[in-house]
Design a protein around this motif. Sequence first.
Motif, PDB file in Angstrom:
ATOM      1  N   VAL A 273       0.833  -1.199   0.000  1.00 53.31           N
ATOM      2  CA  VAL A 273       0.000   0.000   0.000  1.00 53.31           C
ATOM      3  C   VAL A 273       0.874   1.258   0.000  1.00 53.31           C
ATOM      4  CG1 VAL A 273      -1.680   1.358   1.317  1.00 53.31           C
ATOM      5  CG2 VAL A 273      -1.987  -1.113   1.067  1.00 53.31           C
ATOM      6  N   ALA A 274       1.851   1.298   0.902  1.00 46.39           N
ATOM      7  CA  ALA A 274       2.704   2.485   1.011  1.00 46.39           C
ATOM      8  C   ALA A 274       3.484   2.737  -0.276  1.00 46.39           C
ATOM      9  CB  ALA A 274       3.670   2.323   2.185  1.00 46.39           C
ATOM     10  N   TYR A 275       4.100   1.698  -0.809  1.00 48.18           N
ATOM     11  CA  TYR A 275       4.906   1.867  -2.018  1.00 48.18           C
ATOM     12  C   TYR A 275       4.016   2.086  -3.246  1.00 48.18           C
ATOM     13  CZ  TYR A 275       9.301   0.727   0.334  1.00 48.18           C
ATOM     14  OH  TYR A 275      10.411   0.756   1.147  1.00 48.18           O
ATOM     15  N   GLY A 276       2.829   1.481  -3.234  1.00 47.66           N
ATOM     16  CA  GLY A 276       1.899   1.696  -4.337  1.00 47.66           C
ATOM     17  C   GLY A 276       1.427   3.132  -4.414  1.00 47.66           C
ATOM     18  N   LEU A 277       1.300   3.785  -3.255  1.00 47.59           N
ATOM     19  CA  LEU A 277       0.886   5.189  -3.210  1.00 47.59           C
ATOM     20  C   LEU A 277       2.035   6.143  -3.555  1.00 47.59           C
ATOM     21  CD1 LEU A 277      -1.373   5.120  -0.021  1.00 47.59           C
ATOM     22  CD2 LEU A 277      -2.129   5.502  -2.385  1.00 47.59           C
ATOM     23  N   GLN A 278       3.258   5.594  -3.656  1.00 53.46           N
ATOM     24  CA  GLN A 278       4.423   6.410  -4.001  1.00 53.46           C
ATOM     25  C   GLN A 278       4.869   6.202  -5.448  1.00 53.46           C
ATOM     26  OE1 GLN A 278       7.322   5.189  -1.072  1.00 53.46           O
ATOM     27  NE2 GLN A 278       6.092   5.934   0.631  1.00 53.46           N
ATOM     28  N   HIS A 279       4.439   5.117  -6.057  1.00 52.63           N
ATOM     29  CA  HIS A 279       4.906   4.773  -7.399  1.00 52.63           C
ATOM     30  C   HIS A 279       4.227   5.687  -8.427  1.00 52.63           C
ATOM     31  CE1 HIS A 279       5.940   2.529 -10.972  1.00 52.63           C
ATOM     32  NE2 HIS A 279       6.660   1.688 -10.256  1.00 52.63           N
ATOM     33  N   PRO A 280       5.006   6.304  -9.315  1.00 49.60           N
ATOM     34  CA  PRO A 280       4.407   7.253 -10.265  1.00 49.60           C
ATOM     35  C   PRO A 280       3.377   6.637 -11.204  1.00 49.60           C
ATOM     36  CG  PRO A 280       6.712   6.789 -10.820  1.00 49.60           C
ATOM     37  CD  PRO A 280       6.471   6.235  -9.468  1.00 49.60           C
ATOM     38  N   GLU A 281       3.461   5.337 -11.469  1.00 53.15           N
ATOM     39  CA  GLU A 281       2.511   4.695 -12.377  1.00 53.15           C
ATOM     40  C   GLU A 281       1.205   4.294 -11.695  1.00 53.15           C
ATOM     41  OE1 GLU A 281       4.165   1.472 -14.658  1.00 53.15           O
ATOM     42  OE2 GLU A 281       6.101   2.476 -14.833  1.00 53.15           O
ATOM     43  N   ALA A 283       0.224   5.623  -8.247  1.00 52.87           N
ATOM     44  CA  ALA A 283      -0.146   6.416  -7.077  1.00 52.87           C
ATOM     45  C   ALA A 283      -1.561   6.997  -7.156  1.00 52.87           C
ATOM     46  CB  ALA A 283       0.870   7.538  -6.867  1.00 52.87           C
ATOM     47  N   GLU A 284      -1.872   7.713  -8.212  1.00 54.76           N
ATOM     48  CA  GLU A 284      -3.139   8.435  -8.267  1.00 54.76           C
ATOM     49  C   GLU A 284      -4.340   7.495  -8.355  1.00 54.76           C
ATOM     50  OE1 GLU A 284      -5.541  11.357  -7.637  1.00 54.76           O
ATOM     51  OE2 GLU A 284      -3.345  11.618  -7.632  1.00 54.76           O
ATOM     52  N   ALA A 285      -4.264   6.527  -9.266  1.00 55.50           N
ATOM     53  CA  ALA A 285      -5.395   5.604  -9.431  1.00 55.50           C
ATOM     54  C   ALA A 285      -5.563   4.723  -8.202  1.00 55.50           C
ATOM     55  CB  ALA A 285      -5.175   4.736 -10.673  1.00 55.50           C
ATOM     56  N   PHE A 286      -4.456   4.337  -7.575  1.00 53.23           N
ATOM     57  CA  PHE A 286      -4.519   3.491  -6.388  1.00 53.23           C
ATOM     58  C   PHE A 286      -5.143   4.268  -5.232  1.00 53.23           C
ATOM     59  CE2 PHE A 286      -1.948   0.875  -3.114  1.00 53.23           C
ATOM     60  CZ  PHE A 286      -2.967  -0.058  -3.018  1.00 53.23           C
ATOM     61  N   LYS A 287      -4.782   5.539  -5.109  1.00 58.80           N
ATOM     62  CA  LYS A 287      -5.362   6.370  -4.053  1.00 58.80           C
ATOM     63  C   LYS A 287      -6.873   6.478  -4.228  1.00 58.80           C
ATOM     64  CE  LYS A 287      -4.935  10.937  -1.921  1.00 58.80           C
ATOM     65  NZ  LYS A 287      -4.212  12.254  -1.964  1.00 58.80           N
ATOM     66  N   GLN A 288      -7.294   6.666  -5.456  1.00 54.89           N
ATOM     67  CA  GLN A 288      -8.734   6.754  -5.732  1.00 54.89           C
ATOM     68  C   GLN A 288      -9.434   5.444  -5.390  1.00 54.89           C
ATOM     69  OE1 GLN A 288      -9.466   8.133  -9.723  1.00 54.89           O
ATOM     70  NE2 GLN A 288      -8.072   9.880  -9.529  1.00 54.89           N
ATOM     71  N   PHE A 289      -8.801   4.344  -5.735  1.00 48.96           N
ATOM     72  CA  PHE A 289      -9.365   3.032  -5.415  1.00 48.96           C
ATOM     73  C   PHE A 289      -9.537   2.859  -3.896  1.00 48.96           C
ATOM     74  CE2 PHE A 289      -8.188  -1.284  -4.002  1.00 48.96           C
ATOM     75  CZ  PHE A 289      -9.297  -1.994  -4.453  1.00 48.96           C
ATOM     76  N   LEU A 290      -8.505   3.234  -3.147  1.00 48.65           N
ATOM     77  CA  LEU A 290      -8.544   3.048  -1.704  1.00 48.65           C
ATOM     78  C   LEU A 290      -9.635   3.918  -1.053  1.00 48.65           C
ATOM     79  CD1 LEU A 290      -4.732   2.908  -0.840  1.00 48.65           C
ATOM     80  CD2 LEU A 290      -6.329   0.998  -0.845  1.00 48.65           C
ATOM     81  N   THR A 291      -9.845   5.110  -1.568  1.00 54.59           N
ATOM     82  CA  THR A 291     -10.864   6.002  -0.985  1.00 54.59           C
ATOM     83  C   THR A 291     -12.277   5.492  -1.221  1.00 54.59           C
ATOM     84  OG1 THR A 291     -10.895   7.379  -2.979  1.00 54.59           O
ATOM     85  CG2 THR A 291      -9.389   8.032  -1.200  1.00 54.59           C
ATOM     86  N   LYS A 292     -12.432   4.601  -2.202  1.00 54.63           N
ATOM     87  CA  LYS A 292     -13.763   4.088  -2.529  1.00 54.63           C
ATOM     88  C   LYS A 292     -14.072   2.759  -1.835  1.00 54.63           C
ATOM     89  CE  LYS A 292     -13.827   6.351  -7.066  1.00 54.63           C
ATOM     90  NZ  LYS A 292     -13.772   6.145  -8.529  1.00 54.63           N
ATOM     91  N   LEU A 293     -13.074   2.210  -1.130  1.00 51.07           N
ATOM     92  CA  LEU A 293     -13.318   0.951  -0.426  1.00 51.07           C
ATOM     93  C   LEU A 293     -14.277   1.162   0.732  1.00 51.07           C
ATOM     94  CD1 LEU A 293      -9.746  -0.656  -0.217  1.00 51.07           C
ATOM     95  CD2 LEU A 293     -11.650  -1.400  -1.637  1.00 51.07           C
ATOM     96  N   ASP A 294     -15.117   0.176   0.968  1.00 53.59           N
ATOM     97  CA  ASP A 294     -16.049   0.246   2.087  1.00 53.59           C
ATOM     98  C   ASP A 294     -15.274   0.082   3.399  1.00 53.59           C
ATOM     99  OD1 ASP A 294     -18.158   0.559   0.390  1.00 53.59           O
ATOM    100  OD2 ASP A 294     -18.566  -1.602   0.268  1.00 53.59           O
TER     101      ASP A 294
END
Length: 294
Positions: A273-281, A283-294
Amino acid sequence: MTTVRKAVIPVAGLGTRVLPASKAIPKEMMPVVDKPVIQHVVEEAIKAGIKEIILVTRSGKSAIEDHFDSHYELEHQLDLKNKTQILDSVSKIIPSDVTILSVRQPEARGLGHAVHCAARIVNNEPFVVILPDVLVNNYQQDQNDLQQMVHAFDEHKAAQIMVESVPEDQVHLYGVADCNGVKPDAGESVSICAMVEKPKREDAPSDLAVVGRYVLPARVMELLAATKPGAGNEIQLTDALDELLKEQKVEAYRMTGKTYDCGNKLGYLQANVAYGLQHPETAEAFKQFLTKLD
């Protein structure tokens, strides 16, 4: 220029805490985003100025060595398809002036024994020990913690052991540094007077837990050669460091980054999770995905 040019990375463990994932794949080859754990660790060492990396391995771990070797067929196909960026990511994993070697640990006899298996290649030089289960994340920092430890080793002429503050109810899980009541600020080193292995909460001399990075003088290899089996009937690195303390100064370096223990399932998930939110490829889409999780 630093005097520390060699790193010992023990990779002979069975990975029992992440089974069944590690049954056929070395735990060090499990990916954190798009790189295996071992590559993150090797890159950390290289950034700290290490030029010779010694993997202490065993049978069934050849995938680790293969990862850092060339793969002609793959690279040729990527070249033909003009996939330059991907080609670079697999063909330039390590710089040309860095060497990766491996030695076998013939039987599991503890961390101290694993480190001592590299003694002949270390060849009476100071060296780094990196435990690959633990990733140290120094995202957006100019220097990583290992660089700062190597600098402190050269400047203070003292062994450096990385520590971090842990909650009091977790001290029994770690080796703990006794710094005589002194607590260093992040990025600073202070003298250690003793090390206590997995103390009870009420007996812990501090909350400074040892977290898997060491910069050590060559003398440690001689001490390991004379170290008798200790806890778990294994040769412990901590026991050799206790002997070193009797002869010379040893310091606790308090880290500035954040650790992720990829040797257990929760820590491994947290690292991704931490490294996925830092990776330029990602980061943005992963952050959006995480905010939509129940």
